[in-house]
Write an enzyme that holds these catalytic residues in place. Sequence first.
Site: not given
Length: 151
Positions: A74-76, A108, A113, A120
């Site tokens: 998942i990334a923005i 994971e 981070n 989460y």
Amino acid sequence: MKTKAAVRNMRLEDIDHVYEIEASSFTSPWTKDSFYHELLENPYAHYLVIEKDGHLAGYCGIWIVMDDAQITNIAIKPEYRGQSLGETLFRSAVELCKEKDARRLSLEVRVSNHPAQGLYKKFGMQPGGIRKNYYTDNGEDALIMWVTINE
């Protein structure tokens, strides 16, 4: 004027943009071929993208096998961070997992981070263990997080 973000299923024509986000977000990015494989050949893979102002701003990959779901990535895009798009995208991923009758969701995340871990935790995810030396770029450990989503 503030515009609303839209989440939709990822399409093949999104891969170039998704790869740009991947490469700008991770030190060991997946290849474009990996994304093609996921969309064309992996029956367990589900990918979402989020758009803002007509531009692809982020993506999320999920594997759903029977009643177990795992966020693979998942990334923005850097210039869209801090606008709650990650939260919107993650919420959509959780809803997709529920629709597909997954009972558990895991992922994971780098132990360093903390912003991602905070996101989460907003969704009820809890630490479940450590994968030692998980990340190949620097040997950093991964924190395993999970949540029950359908009981």
